[in-house]
Design a protein around this motif. Structure first.
Motif, mmCIF file in Angstrom:
data_model
loop_
_atom_site.group_PDB
_atom_site.id
_atom_site.type_symbol
_atom_site.label_atom_id
_atom_site.label_comp_id
_atom_site.label_asym_id
_atom_site.label_seq_id
_atom_site.Cartn_x
_atom_site.Cartn_y
_atom_site.Cartn_z
ATOM 1 N N ARG A 16 0.857 -1.142 -0.050
ATOM 2 C CA ARG A 16 0.048 0.070 -0.040
ATOM 3 C C ARG A 16 0.757 1.162 0.039
ATOM 4 O O ARG A 16 0.667 2.277 -0.753
ATOM 5 C CB ARG A 16 -0.956 0.159 1.308
ATOM 6 C CG ARG A 16 -2.088 1.065 1.321
ATOM 7 C CD ARG A 16 -3.038 0.805 2.455
ATOM 8 N NE ARG A 16 -3.609 -0.279 2.147
ATOM 9 C CZ ARG A 16 -4.861 -0.386 1.477
ATOM 10 N NH1 ARG A 16 -5.411 0.694 1.051
ATOM 11 N NH2 ARG A 16 -5.617 -1.461 1.484
ATOM 12 N N ASN A 33 2.177 1.896 -3.356
ATOM 13 C CA ASN A 33 1.265 2.207 -4.361
ATOM 14 C C ASN A 33 1.179 3.665 -4.172
ATOM 15 O O ASN A 33 0.909 4.548 -5.166
ATOM 16 C CB ASN A 33 -0.256 1.262 -3.985
ATOM 17 C CG ASN A 33 0.071 0.247 -5.034
ATOM 18 O OD1 ASN A 33 -0.453 0.384 -6.154
ATOM 19 N ND2 ASN A 33 0.416 -0.955 -4.906
ATOM 20 N N LEU A 34 1.009 4.173 -2.935
ATOM 21 C CA LEU A 34 0.898 5.510 -2.742
ATOM 22 C C LEU A 34 1.965 6.441 -3.436
ATOM 23 O O LEU A 34 1.563 7.543 -3.771
ATOM 24 C CB LEU A 34 0.601 6.121 -1.178
ATOM 25 C CG LEU A 34 -0.497 5.441 -0.414
ATOM 26 C CD1 LEU A 34 -0.439 5.459 1.027
ATOM 27 C CD2 LEU A 34 -1.802 6.309 -0.899
ATOM 28 N N ILE A 50 3.703 5.654 -6.010
ATOM 29 C CA ILE A 50 3.442 5.456 -7.579
ATOM 30 C C ILE A 50 2.352 6.128 -7.980
ATOM 31 O O ILE A 50 2.415 6.882 -8.952
ATOM 32 C CB ILE A 50 3.158 4.000 -7.702
ATOM 33 C CG1 ILE A 50 4.601 2.964 -7.525
ATOM 34 C CG2 ILE A 50 2.810 3.912 -9.222
ATOM 35 C CD1 ILE A 50 4.284 1.570 -7.590
ATOM 36 N N ILE A 51 1.305 6.388 -7.099
ATOM 37 C CA ILE A 51 0.043 7.038 -7.646
ATOM 38 C C ILE A 51 0.385 8.668 -7.719
ATOM 39 O O ILE A 51 0.008 9.222 -8.486
ATOM 40 C CB ILE A 51 -1.066 6.834 -6.781
ATOM 41 C CG1 ILE A 51 -1.408 5.381 -7.023
ATOM 42 C CG2 ILE A 51 -2.431 7.783 -7.068
ATOM 43 C CD1 ILE A 51 -2.427 4.706 -5.801
ATOM 44 N N ALA A 52 1.218 8.970 -6.625
ATOM 45 C CA ALA A 52 1.373 10.463 -6.660
ATOM 46 C C ALA A 52 2.706 10.811 -7.221
ATOM 47 O O ALA A 52 2.724 12.188 -7.694
ATOM 48 C CB ALA A 52 1.764 10.744 -5.211
ATOM 49 N N PRO A 79 4.582 10.497 -11.262
ATOM 50 C CA PRO A 79 4.454 9.884 -12.426
ATOM 51 C C PRO A 79 6.108 9.103 -12.805
ATOM 52 O O PRO A 79 5.961 8.299 -13.350
ATOM 53 C CB PRO A 79 4.282 10.968 -13.488
ATOM 54 C CG PRO A 79 3.468 12.310 -12.385
ATOM 55 C CD PRO A 79 4.046 12.109 -11.161
ATOM 56 N N ARG A 85 6.692 0.640 -13.674
ATOM 57 C CA ARG A 85 6.197 -0.263 -14.738
ATOM 58 C C ARG A 85 7.295 -0.811 -15.487
ATOM 59 O O ARG A 85 7.199 -2.030 -15.798
ATOM 60 C CB ARG A 85 5.386 0.699 -15.625
ATOM 61 C CG ARG A 85 4.492 0.017 -16.392
ATOM 62 C CD ARG A 85 3.496 0.995 -17.025
ATOM 63 N NE ARG A 85 3.683 1.988 -17.487
ATOM 64 C CZ ARG A 85 3.668 3.256 -16.838
ATOM 65 N NH1 ARG A 85 2.578 3.085 -15.827
ATOM 66 N NH2 ARG A 85 4.117 4.452 -17.062
ATOM 67 N N ASP A 142 -3.346 -7.111 -22.885
ATOM 68 C CA ASP A 142 -3.162 -6.188 -21.810
ATOM 69 C C ASP A 142 -4.748 -6.019 -21.123
ATOM 70 O O ASP A 142 -4.622 -5.699 -19.798
ATOM 71 C CB ASP A 142 -2.823 -4.563 -22.336
ATOM 72 C CG ASP A 142 -1.289 -4.620 -22.723
ATOM 73 O OD1 ASP A 142 -0.541 -4.921 -21.670
ATOM 74 O OD2 ASP A 142 -0.856 -4.310 -23.820
ATOM 75 N N LEU A 143 -5.465 -5.944 -22.162
ATOM 76 C CA LEU A 143 -7.056 -5.874 -21.332
ATOM 77 C C LEU A 143 -7.348 -7.019 -20.617
ATOM 78 O O LEU A 143 -8.026 -6.850 -19.806
ATOM 79 C CB LEU A 143 -7.833 -5.677 -22.495
ATOM 80 C CG LEU A 143 -9.513 -5.422 -22.289
ATOM 81 C CD1 LEU A 143 -9.612 -4.237 -21.453
ATOM 82 C CD2 LEU A 143 -10.347 -5.506 -23.416
ATOM 83 N N GLU A 187 -5.815 -6.652 -17.386
ATOM 84 C CA GLU A 187 -6.483 -5.509 -16.486
ATOM 85 C C GLU A 187 -7.777 -6.087 -15.865
ATOM 86 O O GLU A 187 -8.244 -5.887 -14.454
ATOM 87 C CB GLU A 187 -6.929 -4.407 -17.398
ATOM 88 C CG GLU A 187 -5.553 -3.522 -17.662
ATOM 89 C CD GLU A 187 -5.679 -2.237 -18.623
ATOM 90 O OE1 GLU A 187 -5.112 -1.249 -18.232
ATOM 91 O OE2 GLU A 187 -6.804 -2.256 -19.556
ATOM 92 N N VAL A 188 -8.579 -6.864 -16.799
ATOM 93 C CA VAL A 188 -10.032 -7.338 -16.268
ATOM 94 C C VAL A 188 -9.802 -8.453 -15.306
ATOM 95 O O VAL A 188 -10.436 -8.551 -14.153
ATOM 96 C CB VAL A 188 -10.516 -7.987 -17.286
ATOM 97 C CG1 VAL A 188 -11.912 -8.710 -17.026
ATOM 98 C CG2 VAL A 188 -10.938 -6.863 -18.367
ATOM 99 N N ALA A 212 -7.481 -5.881 -11.964
ATOM 100 C CA ALA A 212 -7.850 -4.552 -11.642
ATOM 101 C C ALA A 212 -8.744 -4.607 -10.542
ATOM 102 O O ALA A 212 -9.022 -3.717 -9.626
ATOM 103 C CB ALA A 212 -8.220 -3.525 -12.822
ATOM 104 N N TYR A 229 -7.445 -5.251 -7.410
ATOM 105 C CA TYR A 229 -6.473 -4.334 -7.015
ATOM 106 C C TYR A 229 -7.337 -3.031 -6.409
ATOM 107 O O TYR A 229 -7.348 -2.625 -5.171
ATOM 108 C CB TYR A 229 -5.834 -3.542 -8.189
ATOM 109 C CG TYR A 229 -4.795 -2.387 -7.949
ATOM 110 C CD1 TYR A 229 -3.766 -2.600 -7.087
ATOM 111 C CD2 TYR A 229 -5.328 -1.353 -8.494
ATOM 112 C CE1 TYR A 229 -2.917 -1.331 -6.978
ATOM 113 C CE2 TYR A 229 -4.496 -0.028 -8.312
ATOM 114 C CZ TYR A 229 -3.493 -0.251 -7.435
ATOM 115 O OH TYR A 229 -2.299 0.752 -7.221
ATOM 116 N N GLN A 230 -8.574 -2.867 -7.089
ATOM 117 C CA GLN A 230 -9.325 -1.705 -6.483
ATOM 118 C C GLN A 230 -10.059 -2.098 -5.374
ATOM 119 O O GLN A 230 -10.379 -1.114 -4.485
ATOM 120 C CB GLN A 230 -10.399 -1.382 -7.667
ATOM 121 C CG GLN A 230 -11.469 -0.224 -7.381
ATOM 122 C CD GLN A 230 -12.574 -0.029 -8.340
ATOM 123 O OE1 GLN A 230 -12.102 0.871 -9.229
ATOM 124 N NE2 GLN A 230 -13.390 -0.726 -8.364
#
Lengths: 203, 203
Positions: free
Chosen positions: B116, B119-120, B122-124, B126, B133, B164-165, B168-169, B172, B175-176
């Motif tokens: 976590r 991730n914080l 990475i999200i903040a 770029p 990645r 890739d899709l 993600e499916v 993700a 993850y969310q």
């Protein structure tokens, strides 16, 4: 004769309070969009809103709380009109319209900056995550599920589909791609997500 | 006779450096798990690792950079053995095994706390998202796609599926759900995600 307490010419503390509250929330949203969450300070919000720092601390315990409320206010505006997804009878067309609009929002720097700030707060703080789910995400998800239930009745979606899972499969890939800046956010991507969901949860 | 520079009884600065580096990275991972990213300081990492604060600042520009490297080190350990997904010939069974293990990791407080924190960051940031990645997510995704390509050759996945899709499916929604603490992380949930992907991308 009794004085008229609602006389608009008289100063009204409640009205003045409400005006200050809205000014603070508006300033918080503007500043997050302009400089990013990390660089926003309570001082800057107070200065932009034209109120004292103590006024903010009287109402909110932290910067995160002000910013959360500033987003909640936006969503409450939507709530008054009632959140409702389009229902033309064609689930695929309706979902594509909604997802294309959502993808466009996340691709827009002015929109995505404050949403990213809010997400960082939510991810870091379980209590805020609960409040977010109860007050913001929950009602919106319920509106989306209403549209999905209508599709189930119309035989366009499996009657036994888990609607929480349907929403996750529809939105989470977009959310993760946006959050990690991991790929393009295009109308074609929105359409691909809708096609995936329609196929996975076909009757 | 020439002195043997690799004599293990002699102090070796390179070996000492490497020991300090590993101690710092280990301390960073432990502390993030114990107290959370926000409360970890360079001072605490230095104290736990038994090195001076200046040693850390000589190698890393920021707390985020130390923590990122501490995760990269874990993944590099994996890299030496080569990342590879199970391939028994049954895509559904293999994906269920992988997803059940992944869900269990995210449900484990000792594992999820440092992830976590990462991730914080990475999200903040770029730039960190790019590095993540390239060095962490990219190689792992490539290994997963190898397994999916094998399934395409075996006729168990649509030959024209966007891999890739597909990833993600598959990932993700988990993850969310984890990131927002929005629902239970169970083996049943792992299986439901696999079933969704198999149906959406069936040949």
């Amino acid at each position: 004769m009794l004085p008229d307490v609602s006389d608009p010419r008289k100063p009204n503390p409640a009205r003045r309070s409400e005006r200050s509250r809205r000014a603070v929330l508006g300033a918080a949203r503007e500043l997050v969009s302009e400089v990013g969450y990390a660089k926003v300070s309570i001082e800057a919000i107070a200065a932009r809103a034209g109120v004292g720092k103590q006024t903010i601390y009287r109402w909110w315990p932290s910067k995160g709380a002000v910013i959360f409320d500033s987003f909640l206010e936006l969503s409450e505006g939507e709530g008054e009109e009632g959140i409702r997804l389009p229902d033309t009878g064609d689930l695929g067309a309706d979902l594509k319209a909604v997802m294309r609009a959502t993808v466009a929002e996340f691709a827009d720097p002015a929109f995505e900056a404050p949403i990213r700030a809010l997400n960082l707060e939510i991810i870091a703080d379980p209590a805020l995550a609960d409040a977010y789910r109860e007050k913001l995400a929950g009602p919106v998800d319920e509106a989306k599920k209403e549209r999905l239930r209508s599709a189930q009745r119309a035989g366009q979606l499996a009657a036994d589909a888990d609607l929480d899972l349907v929403l996750e499969v529809l939105y989470a890939p977009l959310y993760q791609r946006w959050l990690h800046r991991a790929g393009p956010l295009t109308p074609q991507y929105a359409d691909a997500l809708v096609a995936t969901v329609l196929r996975a949860f076909a009757p």
